[in-house]
Design a protein around this motif. Structure first.
Motif, mmCIF file in Angstrom:
data_model
loop_
_atom_site.group_PDB
_atom_site.id
_atom_site.type_symbol
_atom_site.label_atom_id
_atom_site.label_comp_id
_atom_site.label_asym_id
_atom_site.label_seq_id
_atom_site.Cartn_x
_atom_site.Cartn_y
_atom_site.Cartn_z
ATOM 1 N N ILE A 155 25.678 36.067 25.554
ATOM 2 C CA ILE A 155 27.308 36.482 25.865
ATOM 3 C C ILE A 155 27.316 35.936 27.310
ATOM 4 C CG2 ILE A 155 28.516 38.210 26.234
ATOM 5 C CD1 ILE A 155 26.767 39.482 23.940
ATOM 6 N N GLU A 156 28.798 35.587 27.886
ATOM 7 C CA GLU A 156 28.870 35.104 29.462
ATOM 8 C C GLU A 156 30.523 35.804 28.611
ATOM 9 O OE1 GLU A 156 29.957 30.998 29.370
ATOM 10 O OE2 GLU A 156 27.951 30.470 29.009
ATOM 11 N N ALA A 157 29.850 37.450 30.041
ATOM 12 C CA ALA A 157 30.945 38.016 30.414
ATOM 13 C C ALA A 157 31.571 38.145 31.230
ATOM 14 C CB ALA A 157 30.335 39.172 29.859
ATOM 15 N N GLU A 158 32.777 37.606 31.615
ATOM 16 C CA GLU A 158 33.515 38.414 33.143
ATOM 17 C C GLU A 158 34.287 39.546 33.077
ATOM 18 O OE1 GLU A 158 36.036 34.371 33.791
ATOM 19 O OE2 GLU A 158 34.222 33.225 33.123
ATOM 20 N N VAL A 159 34.575 40.148 34.772
ATOM 21 C CA VAL A 159 35.440 40.896 34.789
ATOM 22 C C VAL A 159 36.461 41.407 35.525
ATOM 23 C CG1 VAL A 159 34.701 43.194 35.417
ATOM 24 C CG2 VAL A 159 33.011 42.267 34.389
ATOM 25 N N GLU A 160 37.661 41.274 35.481
ATOM 26 C CA GLU A 160 39.020 41.488 36.401
ATOM 27 C C GLU A 160 39.357 42.533 36.730
ATOM 28 O OE1 GLU A 160 42.413 39.498 34.792
ATOM 29 O OE2 GLU A 160 41.324 38.165 34.629
ATOM 30 N N ARG A 161 39.221 43.167 38.243
ATOM 31 C CA ARG A 161 39.226 44.532 38.494
ATOM 32 C C ARG A 161 40.364 44.869 39.671
ATOM 33 N NH1 ARG A 161 33.314 47.088 40.466
ATOM 34 N NH2 ARG A 161 34.038 48.641 40.246
ATOM 35 N N ASN A 162 40.354 45.620 39.934
ATOM 36 C CA ASN A 162 41.804 45.886 40.356
ATOM 37 C C ASN A 162 41.496 46.819 41.605
ATOM 38 O OD1 ASN A 162 44.509 47.041 41.496
ATOM 39 N ND2 ASN A 162 45.371 47.532 39.095
ATOM 40 N N GLU A 163 41.512 46.100 42.813
ATOM 41 C CA GLU A 163 41.468 47.087 44.110
ATOM 42 C C GLU A 163 42.130 47.879 44.785
ATOM 43 O OE1 GLU A 163 40.630 43.760 47.168
ATOM 44 O OE2 GLU A 163 39.176 42.981 46.089
ATOM 45 N N ASN A 195 39.687 50.015 42.250
ATOM 46 C CA ASN A 195 38.734 49.570 41.717
ATOM 47 C C ASN A 195 38.640 49.109 40.296
ATOM 48 O OD1 ASN A 195 37.705 46.708 42.304
ATOM 49 N ND2 ASN A 195 35.668 46.973 43.523
ATOM 50 N N ARG A 196 39.263 49.488 39.233
ATOM 51 C CA ARG A 196 38.953 49.795 37.991
ATOM 52 C C ARG A 196 39.110 48.583 37.485
ATOM 53 N NH1 ARG A 196 44.577 52.429 36.459
ATOM 54 N NH2 ARG A 196 45.597 49.884 36.910
ATOM 55 N N ILE A 197 37.951 48.453 36.455
ATOM 56 C CA ILE A 197 38.078 47.489 35.099
ATOM 57 C C ILE A 197 39.278 47.701 33.772
ATOM 58 C CG2 ILE A 197 36.738 46.710 33.124
ATOM 59 C CD1 ILE A 197 33.572 47.865 34.496
ATOM 60 N N GLU A 198 39.887 46.329 34.361
ATOM 61 C CA GLU A 198 41.154 46.153 33.743
ATOM 62 C C GLU A 198 40.760 44.982 32.602
ATOM 63 O OE1 GLU A 198 44.655 45.499 36.481
ATOM 64 O OE2 GLU A 198 44.304 47.822 36.785
ATOM 65 N N LYS A 199 39.958 44.500 32.697
ATOM 66 C CA LYS A 199 39.155 42.834 31.275
ATOM 67 C C LYS A 199 38.533 42.767 31.074
ATOM 68 C CE LYS A 199 41.862 38.853 30.001
ATOM 69 N NZ LYS A 199 42.774 37.853 30.683
ATOM 70 N N ILE A 200 37.889 42.513 30.451
ATOM 71 C CA ILE A 200 36.833 41.814 30.214
ATOM 72 C C ILE A 200 36.983 41.174 29.185
ATOM 73 C CG2 ILE A 200 34.225 42.300 28.982
ATOM 74 C CD1 ILE A 200 34.046 45.574 30.399
ATOM 75 N N SER A 201 36.167 39.373 29.748
ATOM 76 C CA SER A 201 36.278 38.712 28.699
ATOM 77 C C SER A 201 35.089 38.129 28.288
ATOM 78 C CB SER A 201 36.826 37.822 29.606
ATOM 79 O OG SER A 201 38.140 37.862 29.566
#
Length: 131
Positions: A63-71, A75-81
């Protein structure tokens, strides 16, 4: 679960061992990494079970996971691919996608964050003879 502050980190004792949590890498596991890990681990574990119940032979799942956070928002996690790579012979892309859809619906961690975090899951099948 009981958590105790120990210097710069919180610790808890679990059946598998101790877990140290800190906002700083040098003192323990970071909370965001644990959240992403729990979602990826749950999804992967459920996918493994679904594939075993469907009698799909596979050698490995990565599993390759990428995280998008909102500074701007703590710094909330908004998306996990999450991109699942399944090493298997005789597994069609369509059947792998169906197994992933079933696992997503049955993963308690994914279901717990629906509506708060955008979860995107993709899957790729790599035949064993390619390795």
């Amino acid at each position: 679960m009981k958590f105790s502050l120990n210097n710069q980190a919180f610790q808890t004792e679990l059946s598998y061992g101790n877990l140290t949590i800190s906002g700083e890498d040098e003192h323990g596991f970071r909370p965001f990494a644990l959240l992403v890990s729990s979602i990826a681990g749950c999804s992967g574990g459920v996918l493994r079970k679904v594939m075993e119940k469907q009698r799909i032979d596979f050698k490995d799942i990565q599993i390759e996971a990428e995280v998008e956070r909102n500074e701007a928002e703590a710094n909330r996690i908004e998306k996990i691919s999450m991109h699942f790579i399944v090493y298997a012979d005789n597994l069609s892309q369509k059947k792998a996608e169906k197994a992933l859809a079933i696992s997503s619906k049955n993963c308690s961690m994914v279901q717990s964050v629906i509506g708060s975090i955008d979860i995107v899951e993709t899957i790729e099948v790599i035949p064993l003879e390619d390795n």
